[in-house]
Design a protein around this motif. Structure first.
Motif, PDB file in Angstrom:
ATOM      1  N   ARG A  12      14.336  79.369  39.332  1.00  0.00           N
ATOM      2  CA  ARG A  12      15.151  78.539  38.442  1.00  0.00           C
ATOM      3  C   ARG A  12      14.668  77.083  38.444  1.00  0.00           C
ATOM      4  O   ARG A  12      14.652  76.433  37.404  1.00  0.00           O
ATOM      5  CB  ARG A  12      16.631  78.634  38.821  1.00  0.00           C
ATOM      6  CG  ARG A  12      17.192  80.024  38.499  1.00  0.00           C
ATOM      7  CD  ARG A  12      18.634  80.161  38.837  1.00  0.00           C
ATOM      8  NE  ARG A  12      19.443  79.392  37.891  1.00  0.00           N
ATOM      9  CZ  ARG A  12      20.755  79.242  38.014  1.00  0.00           C
ATOM     10  NH1 ARG A  12      21.397  79.784  39.028  1.00  0.00           N
ATOM     11  NH2 ARG A  12      21.435  78.534  37.116  1.00  0.00           N
ATOM     12  N   LEU A  13      14.253  76.589  39.608  1.00  0.00           N
ATOM     13  CA  LEU A  13      13.732  75.224  39.687  1.00  0.00           C
ATOM     14  C   LEU A  13      12.422  75.117  38.900  1.00  0.00           C
ATOM     15  O   LEU A  13      12.210  74.152  38.167  1.00  0.00           O
ATOM     16  CB  LEU A  13      13.537  74.803  41.149  1.00  0.00           C
ATOM     17  CG  LEU A  13      13.159  73.358  41.393  1.00  0.00           C
ATOM     18  CD1 LEU A  13      14.145  72.388  40.752  1.00  0.00           C
ATOM     19  CD2 LEU A  13      13.072  73.093  42.887  1.00  0.00           C
ATOM     20  N   ALA A  14      11.564  76.113  39.024  1.00  0.00           N
ATOM     21  CA  ALA A  14      10.304  76.116  38.269  1.00  0.00           C
ATOM     22  C   ALA A  14      10.581  76.165  36.762  1.00  0.00           C
ATOM     23  O   ALA A  14       9.914  75.485  35.975  1.00  0.00           O
ATOM     24  CB  ALA A  14       9.440  77.307  38.686  1.00  0.00           C
ATOM     25  N   HIS A  19      10.722  73.310  31.600  1.00  0.00           N
ATOM     26  CA  HIS A  19      11.517  72.830  30.459  1.00  0.00           C
ATOM     27  C   HIS A  19      11.388  71.312  30.334  1.00  0.00           C
ATOM     28  O   HIS A  19      11.192  70.791  29.238  1.00  0.00           O
ATOM     29  CB  HIS A  19      12.985  73.238  30.625  1.00  0.00           C
ATOM     30  CG  HIS A  19      13.880  72.699  29.564  1.00  0.00           C
ATOM     31  ND1 HIS A  19      13.920  73.220  28.291  1.00  0.00           N
ATOM     32  CD2 HIS A  19      14.761  71.668  29.579  1.00  0.00           C
ATOM     33  CE1 HIS A  19      14.789  72.537  27.569  1.00  0.00           C
ATOM     34  NE2 HIS A  19      15.321  71.590  28.323  1.00  0.00           N
ATOM     35  N   ALA A  20      11.490  70.622  31.454  1.00  0.00           N
ATOM     36  CA  ALA A  20      11.374  69.157  31.447  1.00  0.00           C
ATOM     37  C   ALA A  20       9.995  68.741  30.927  1.00  0.00           C
ATOM     38  O   ALA A  20       9.885  67.853  30.080  1.00  0.00           O
ATOM     39  CB  ALA A  20      11.619  68.594  32.845  1.00  0.00           C
ATOM     40  N   HIS A  23       9.546  69.269  27.158  1.00  0.00           N
ATOM     41  CA  HIS A  23      10.341  68.368  26.307  1.00  0.00           C
ATOM     42  C   HIS A  23      10.160  66.895  26.653  1.00  0.00           C
ATOM     43  O   HIS A  23      10.896  66.046  26.150  1.00  0.00           O
ATOM     44  CB  HIS A  23      11.817  68.762  26.370  1.00  0.00           C
ATOM     45  CG  HIS A  23      12.059  70.109  25.777  1.00  0.00           C
ATOM     46  ND1 HIS A  23      12.121  70.324  24.422  1.00  0.00           N
ATOM     47  CD2 HIS A  23      12.208  71.329  26.356  1.00  0.00           C
ATOM     48  CE1 HIS A  23      12.312  71.614  24.190  1.00  0.00           C
ATOM     49  NE2 HIS A  23      12.366  72.246  25.344  1.00  0.00           N
ATOM     50  N   GLY A  24       9.187  66.597  27.512  1.00  0.00           N
ATOM     51  CA  GLY A  24       8.909  65.209  27.861  1.00  0.00           C
ATOM     52  C   GLY A  24      10.037  64.531  28.623  1.00  0.00           C
ATOM     53  O   GLY A  24      10.230  63.315  28.513  1.00  0.00           O
ATOM     54  N   LEU A  25      10.770  65.305  29.407  1.00  0.00           N
ATOM     55  CA  LEU A  25      11.873  64.760  30.194  1.00  0.00           C
ATOM     56  C   LEU A  25      11.361  64.415  31.592  1.00  0.00           C
ATOM     57  O   LEU A  25      10.627  65.198  32.196  1.00  0.00           O
ATOM     58  CB  LEU A  25      13.013  65.776  30.314  1.00  0.00           C
ATOM     59  CG  LEU A  25      13.616  66.253  28.994  1.00  0.00           C
ATOM     60  CD1 LEU A  25      14.586  67.398  29.244  1.00  0.00           C
ATOM     61  CD2 LEU A  25      14.304  65.098  28.290  1.00  0.00           C
ATOM     62  N   ILE A  94      18.682  77.333  30.891  1.00  0.00           N
ATOM     63  CA  ILE A  94      18.140  76.037  30.494  1.00  0.00           C
ATOM     64  C   ILE A  94      17.259  76.206  29.260  1.00  0.00           C
ATOM     65  O   ILE A  94      16.427  77.109  29.197  1.00  0.00           O
ATOM     66  CB  ILE A  94      17.314  75.409  31.632  1.00  0.00           C
ATOM     67  CG1 ILE A  94      18.214  75.038  32.796  1.00  0.00           C
ATOM     68  CG2 ILE A  94      16.559  74.174  31.152  1.00  0.00           C
ATOM     69  CD1 ILE A  94      17.463  74.555  34.013  1.00  0.00           C
ATOM     70  N   GLY A  95      17.475  75.331  28.298  1.00  0.00           N
ATOM     71  CA  GLY A  95      16.637  75.332  27.105  1.00  0.00           C
ATOM     72  C   GLY A  95      17.048  76.320  26.037  1.00  0.00           C
ATOM     73  O   GLY A  95      16.447  76.372  24.971  1.00  0.00           O
TER      74      GLY A  95
END
Length: 159
Positions: A12-14, A19-20, A23-25, A94-95
């Protein structure tokens, strides 16, 4: 072969990191640590619990810093706020745009997100039919998780 809780957390962390990046987060070290602490818990976690969890790694962190971090995680869909507990739980998807409902155990506080746009749509359509304007929708169901319900049955069966 069963997946361990640690393996599930790592996956889940990966997924969150991917996702980050996509999306440039900026998933800064602090944001990653807060998210990881929320993931590590199977229940909703409050901001002050997160402060305590961070202290061994980072020293004393100001509450405003954790709240800003939580705001980022909320705004970007990494976590959900559990209104009744004023606490946070990791998002199960997420996402993926979705609206979830939450099952919260009254005994152990385990919190599970159940994605379900169908129920959310039904509630969203029912309210306007009653002349009600919905600003935000949160569905939280409280009760007993399976292990706690089993233990409660055993408790009542004892003489």
């Amino acid at each position: 072969m069963a997946v361990s809780h640690a393996d599930h957390q790592a996956t889940r962390l990966a997924r969150a990191e991917a996702h980050a990046a996509l999306h440039g987060l900026a998933l800064t070290p602090l944001r990653r640590q807060v998210y990881a602490a929320i993931l590590a818990s199977e229940r909703a976690v409050g901001a002050y619990e997160l402060l305590d969890a961070l202290e061994p790694q980072r020293g004393r962190v100001p509450p405003t810093t954790v709240y800003r971090t939580l705001d980022f995680l909320l705004a970007n869909g990494f976590v959900h706020r559990i209104e009744s507990k004023n606490a946070f739980v990791a998002c199960c998807e997420i996402g993926v745009p979705h609206r979830g409902q939450f099952l919260i155990c009254d005994r152990c506080s385990t919190t599970v997100e159940i994605p379900g746009d169908e129920l959310a749509d039904q509630l969203s359509h029912t309210a306007p039919a009653q002349g009600f304007v919905v600003h935000r929708q949160v569905v939280e169901l409280s009760g007993l998780c399976a292990p706690c319900a089993h233990a409660a049955r055993l408790d009542t069966a004892l003489p």
